[in-house]
Write a protein that holds these residues in place. Structure first.
Motif, PDB file in Angstrom:
ATOM      1  N   PRO A 187      90.813  31.386  47.373  1.00 36.44           N
ATOM      2  CA  PRO A 187      89.562  31.350  46.363  1.00 36.44           C
ATOM      3  C   PRO A 187      89.258  29.897  45.722  1.00 36.44           C
ATOM      4  CG  PRO A 187      91.081  33.163  45.925  1.00 36.44           C
ATOM      5  CD  PRO A 187      91.805  32.132  47.017  1.00 36.44           C
ATOM      6  N   ASN A 188      88.283  29.601  45.331  1.00 39.37           N
ATOM      7  CA  ASN A 188      87.889  28.287  44.600  1.00 39.37           C
ATOM      8  C   ASN A 188      88.349  28.208  42.966  1.00 39.37           C
ATOM      9  OD1 ASN A 188      86.968  25.924  44.998  1.00 39.37           O
ATOM     10  ND2 ASN A 188      84.955  26.240  44.067  1.00 39.37           N
ATOM     11  N   HIS A 189      88.601  29.589  42.599  1.00 40.07           N
ATOM     12  CA  HIS A 189      88.982  29.749  41.110  1.00 40.07           C
ATOM     13  C   HIS A 189      90.523  29.358  41.082  1.00 40.07           C
ATOM     14  CE1 HIS A 189      89.784  31.124  37.067  1.00 40.07           C
ATOM     15  NE2 HIS A 189      88.427  30.680  37.056  1.00 40.07           N
TER      16      HIS A 189
ATOM     17  N   PRO B 178      78.512  26.362  52.710  1.00 42.37           N
ATOM     18  CA  PRO B 178      79.200  25.557  53.554  1.00 42.37           C
ATOM     19  C   PRO B 178      78.457  24.569  54.521  1.00 42.37           C
ATOM     20  CG  PRO B 178      79.359  27.871  54.514  1.00 42.37           C
ATOM     21  CD  PRO B 178      78.734  27.995  53.228  1.00 42.37           C
TER      22      PRO B 178
ATOM     23  N   THR C 134      85.158  20.498  44.778  1.00 42.83           N
ATOM     24  CA  THR C 134      84.682  20.862  45.893  1.00 42.83           C
ATOM     25  C   THR C 134      85.638  21.940  46.569  1.00 42.83           C
ATOM     26  OG1 THR C 134      83.176  18.992  46.095  1.00 42.83           O
ATOM     27  CG2 THR C 134      83.441  20.380  47.905  1.00 42.83           C
ATOM     28  N   ASN C 135      86.888  21.225  46.504  1.00 46.28           N
ATOM     29  CA  ASN C 135      88.118  21.861  47.188  1.00 46.28           C
ATOM     30  C   ASN C 135      87.812  22.324  48.567  1.00 46.28           C
ATOM     31  OD1 ASN C 135      89.390  21.810  44.376  1.00 46.28           O
ATOM     32  ND2 ASN C 135      87.648  23.427  43.798  1.00 46.28           N
TER      33      ASN C 135
ATOM     34  N   ASN D  94      78.252  26.938  46.840  1.00 45.54           N
ATOM     35  CA  ASN D  94      78.933  27.667  47.427  1.00 45.54           C
ATOM     36  C   ASN D  94      78.351  27.841  48.966  1.00 45.54           C
ATOM     37  OD1 ASN D  94      80.479  29.018  45.621  1.00 45.54           O
ATOM     38  ND2 ASN D  94      78.649  29.906  44.690  1.00 45.54           N
TER      39      ASN D  94
ATOM     40  N   ARG E  50      89.599  25.694  50.338  1.00 46.48           N
ATOM     41  CA  ARG E  50      88.638  26.826  50.815  1.00 46.48           C
ATOM     42  C   ARG E  50      88.544  27.130  52.225  1.00 46.48           C
ATOM     43  NH1 ARG E  50      83.525  24.788  47.086  1.00 46.48           N
ATOM     44  NH2 ARG E  50      82.567  26.620  47.839  1.00 46.48           N
TER      45      ARG E  50
ATOM     46  N   ALA F 271      93.396  31.727  42.975  1.00 51.58           N
ATOM     47  CA  ALA F 271      94.260  30.962  43.928  1.00 51.58           C
ATOM     48  C   ALA F 271      95.674  31.184  43.825  1.00 51.58           C
ATOM     49  CB  ALA F 271      93.702  29.669  44.039  1.00 51.58           C
TER      50      ALA F 271
ATOM     51  N   PHE G  47      81.288  21.601  51.099  1.00 53.24           N
ATOM     52  CA  PHE G  47      80.377  22.539  50.578  1.00 53.24           C
ATOM     53  C   PHE G  47      79.470  21.868  49.730  1.00 53.24           C
ATOM     54  CE2 PHE G  47      84.277  24.524  51.836  1.00 53.24           C
ATOM     55  CZ  PHE G  47      83.749  25.836  52.047  1.00 53.24           C
TER      56      PHE G  47
ATOM     57  N   PRO H  39      93.437  24.959  43.962  1.00 52.56           N
ATOM     58  CA  PRO H  39      92.364  23.925  43.844  1.00 52.56           C
ATOM     59  C   PRO H  39      91.870  23.574  42.213  1.00 52.56           C
ATOM     60  CG  PRO H  39      91.649  26.520  44.343  1.00 52.56           C
ATOM     61  CD  PRO H  39      92.992  26.225  44.228  1.00 52.56           C
TER      62      PRO H  39
END
Length: 323
Positions: free
Chosen positions: A105-107, A224, A95-96, A222, A100, A111, A219, A91
């Motif tokens: 992970p969003n980082h 949803p 937003t990714n 954080n 997700r 990831a 999202f 990602p």
């Protein structure tokens, strides 16, 4: 394993230094070629070439949901089949949603660690995708959402702001949603969209129609957002619509989609928005959205102009993804 890393150098949340670190990490486990996108649609062209040449086992998309969507459409340019390379995602957007929703992970660095572990353990899954078909455009695969009407109009407004130099942020989306709500008074009370489903009665008068291939739909930071909490990569498509958008009713629906429970929560039964003006369908394979006048249309957050008729199909096990 031979892999192609498709990098969007304009990805919102990754610097050139971070991308170099990620590339080095992936090269430790993969025979890796790297390609940087140079124009809109380039990621699709690169992935299509990789799939057609048949020399690549894996395509890794480093970017946001738009980059991922382009890669998916390139990989599936000739439809799903056994020789399509696997997909992996790192990602890099604001937003990714797709990454997700897969549980990544969003980082991007974290990831990448998960991706390398999944490759080492040969962890993958087959996921279903949505396919949108409309006159004047090539068929378009989508990973998590498509929409016709109000929500796509918000996406279009955000894209205009980005072209003017604004950075894509959650605050920008909220701001443009509120502005769109104020300016679209006529269509809020009498929507032009009709849902047509084989074997079912037509549902007219929708202001918006959100098609979900997974949950959450998006999202806010954080948090949803769940218009269709039962949507899944393992089922066909879900549809959420609203036939009237008053200030009170819309605020109530927004609260519901932010508080919805999903089947994955301990002891929870799926619960989504309810109300007199709410339309909700789960696990539908084929349906069509028809608008009395051209309405904004979006796929995975990419505004594709105004359309009067869009047909949708859910395709199960369309793509193998490293997770």
């Amino acid at each position: 394993m031979r892999a192609l890393l498709v990098v969007n150098p304009k990805a919102t949340t990754t610097s050139a230094r971070t991308r170099d670190v990620l590339t080095h990490a992936l090269r430790s486990d993969l025979k890796l070629d790297v390609a940087h996108t140079e124009y809109r649609g380039h990621a699709r062209d690169l992935a299509r070439q990789a799939a057609e040449e048949g020399q690549v086992d894996l395509v890794v998309a480093l970017g946001g949901d738009g980059t991922v969507n382009e890669v998916v459409n390139g990989l599936l340019a000739h439809g799903p089949h056994d020789r399509v390379p696997r997909l992996a995602v790192v990602p890099g957007g604001s937003t990714n949603v797709f990454a997700r929703a897969l549980g990544l992970p969003n980082h991007p660095v974290e990831a990448t660690g998960v991706l390398l572990d999944a490759l080492d353990r040969r962890r993958e899954r087959a996921i279903g995708l949505g396919k949108a078909m409309t006159e004047g455009l090539p068929d378009r695969w989508f990973t998590f959402t498509a929409g016709l009407g109000f929500d796509a109009g918000v996406v279009g407004r955000v894209e205009e702001q980005r072209k003017a130099g604004r950075r894509s942020t959650h605050a920008l989306y909220v701001n443009q949603a509120l502005r769109h709500f104020v300016t679209e008074r006529e269509h809020r009370r009498s929507g032009p969209i009709t849902l047509e489903t084989p074997g079912e009665g037509a549902v007219p008068g929708m202001v918006l129609a959100i098609v979900s291939n997974t949950s959450p739909w998006t999202f806010l930071g954080n948090r949803p957002v769940f218009p269709s909490p039962s949507a899944s990569f393992d089922t066909d498509l879900d549809v959420f619509g609203i036939t009237r958008m008053t200030a009170f009713g819309t605020a109530r629906t927004v609260r519901q989609i932010l508080r919805a429970q999903t089947p994955g929560q301990a002891g929870a039964k799926p619960s989504g928005p309810t109300g007199k003006h709410v339309v909700s369908y789960h696990d539908v394979r084929h349906f069509t959205l028809v608008s009395q006048e051209p309405a904004p249309f979006q796929v995975d957050g990419d505004h594709l102009g105004d359309r009067s008729r869009v047909s949708f199909t859910g395709v199960r096990r369309a793509l193998r993804v490293i997770v």
